[in-house]
Design an enzyme around this catalytic site. Structure first.
Site, short mmCIF file in Angstrom:
data_model
loop_
_atom_site.label_atom_id
_atom_site.label_comp_id
_atom_site.label_asym_id
_atom_site.label_seq_id
_atom_site.Cartn_x
_atom_site.Cartn_y
_atom_site.Cartn_z
CE LYS A 111 -4.32 -1.56 -0.08
NZ LYS A 111 -4.11 -2.81 -0.81
CE LYS A 194 -5.64 -9.39 -4.53
NZ LYS A 194 -6.36 -9.55 -3.34
CE LYS A 197 -13.07 -5.20 -3.55
NZ LYS A 197 -13.74 -6.18 -2.59
#
Ligand code: ADP
Ligand code: TRP
Length: 331
Positions: A111, A194, A197
């Site tokens: 992040k 993967k 979203k």
């Protein structure tokens, strides 16, 4: 009876990764355990700080949970922010969570890279809040995809540490769980890791996607120039297409394309068309149910209120116990 907890952040609609990594297991587990499934709206603030459509997104995921077969008669279905007890436990667990271990967390490091202008404290303590979600109901199993494995290790660490410091066995050490032997990782369509979203546009296929959108995304899925000799190992991007087929297609279909691959006669265009068709067949019943549920305000409200009441019953018991263990006494 065993207690199960799991949640999904309402940062977008549910995609096939969420379904096969998590929700599919929720549906099975509700038949055999004491289950708490929630919508992690507090957690979504770590990456979506301006939640213009937060409520709309929470409603969408609630409708999606129900459309996937979660039954409020069989499990407790609730919204994370409806439980102030979780926020209190998060604060208390935070007192025994070390900066060093939080810094080493892979999701935090990812992040930092993805949102360098918003490295907030909520991101940093994300695993502590997740541990509070789980421990507030004393869960022993947590159905999640492979990407959550490290968070679960941290939850065990926090539970174990709390028990040790206060010489208690109040918290079980929960395990990440899948019905098969392995935790699931559904690949995305862009050839990288993967389905997610927060990955690039076109990476994820959502349960709520219209057929045309699915066809368009799958057509664009990354492939290579094809095998040049028989029985050649598959490149990662090609293996991804086969892995996705494994989720939604018939065994004969998969066998057919495997044989074509091994014989060097595979046509990726045909394979992708077939994959899109099978995804559409798979998602259509869900999409239709979601469409009906999302307009049923009264029903969604009833489910959310009932879930909140049931979840708070369990959460308030745990927090009372924890307060006593720590030594808070009222005068
Ligand atoms: P996303 O990664 O799209 O933001 P979440 O982080 O909200 O989704 O994940 C919710 C649940 O779905 C978690 O249990 C997570 O492990 C699972 N999940 C998400 N993506 C995948 C995937 N590609 N494969 C398997 N499970 C996944
Ligand atoms: N971190 C999870 C995810 O991104 C969502 C989540 C929050 C969760 N709290 C949880 C999952 C508790 C299981 C249990 O997928």
């Amino acid at each position: 009876m065993e207690t199960i907890v799991s949640g999904i952040r309402p940062t977008g609609n549910l995609h096939l990764g969420n379904y096969f990594g998590a929700v599919k297991n929720f549906v099975r587990l509700q038949e055999q355990a004491n289950c708490y499934f929630f919508i992690a709206d507090y957690h979504s603030l770590t990456t979506h700080p301006h939640p213009d459509n937060l409520h709309k997104q929470v409603r969408q995921v609630l409708a999606e949970y129900l459309a996937c077969g979660l039954d409020p008669e069989k499990c407790t279905l609730f919204i994370q922010s409806d439980l102030p007890e979780t926020a209190e436990l998060y604060m208390l667990l935070g007192m025994n969570a070390y900066v060093g271990e939080l810094e080493r967390c892979t999701s935090f490091k990812d992040k930092i890279r993805q949102q360098p202008d918003n490295i907030n404290a909520g991101l940093f303590t994300y695993p502590v809040l997740m541990a509070a979600d789980i421990l507030i109901h004393k869960a022993s199993k947590v159905p999640v995809g492979k990407d959550q494995q490290q968070h679960l290790e941290m939850t065990r660490q926090f539970a174990n540490r709390f028990n040790r410091i206060y010489e208690t066995d109040v918290f079980p050490e929960p395990e990440a769980y899948n019905f098969g032997n392995e935790l699931v990782k559904v690949p995305g369509l862009d050839g990288s890791g993967k389905m997610g979203k927060s990955e690039g546009e076109g990476n994820a296929v959502f349960l709520f996607d219209e057929p045309e959108a699915i066809l368009k995304k799958v057509k664009k899925a990354v492939t290579d120039s094809g095998p040049t000799e028989p029985n050649q190992p598959k490149a990662a991007s090609i293996q991804n297409i086969f892995d996705l087929m494994n989720l939604v297609s018939q065994p004969e279909t998969i066998q057919f394309f495997n044989e074509q691959y091994d014989a060097c006669s595979i046509r990726y265009g045909d394979m992708k068309k077939q994959l899109a068709e099978d995804m559409i067949i798979f998602t259509t019943p869900y999409r239709e149910k979601i469409k009906t549920l999302i307009n049923d305000d009264a029903y969604l409200k009833k489910i959310a209120l009932a879930g909140k009441e049931k979840a708070r019953e369990s959460a308030s018991k745990t927090i009372k116990e924890v307060r006593e263990i720590i030594g808070f006494r009222s005068f």
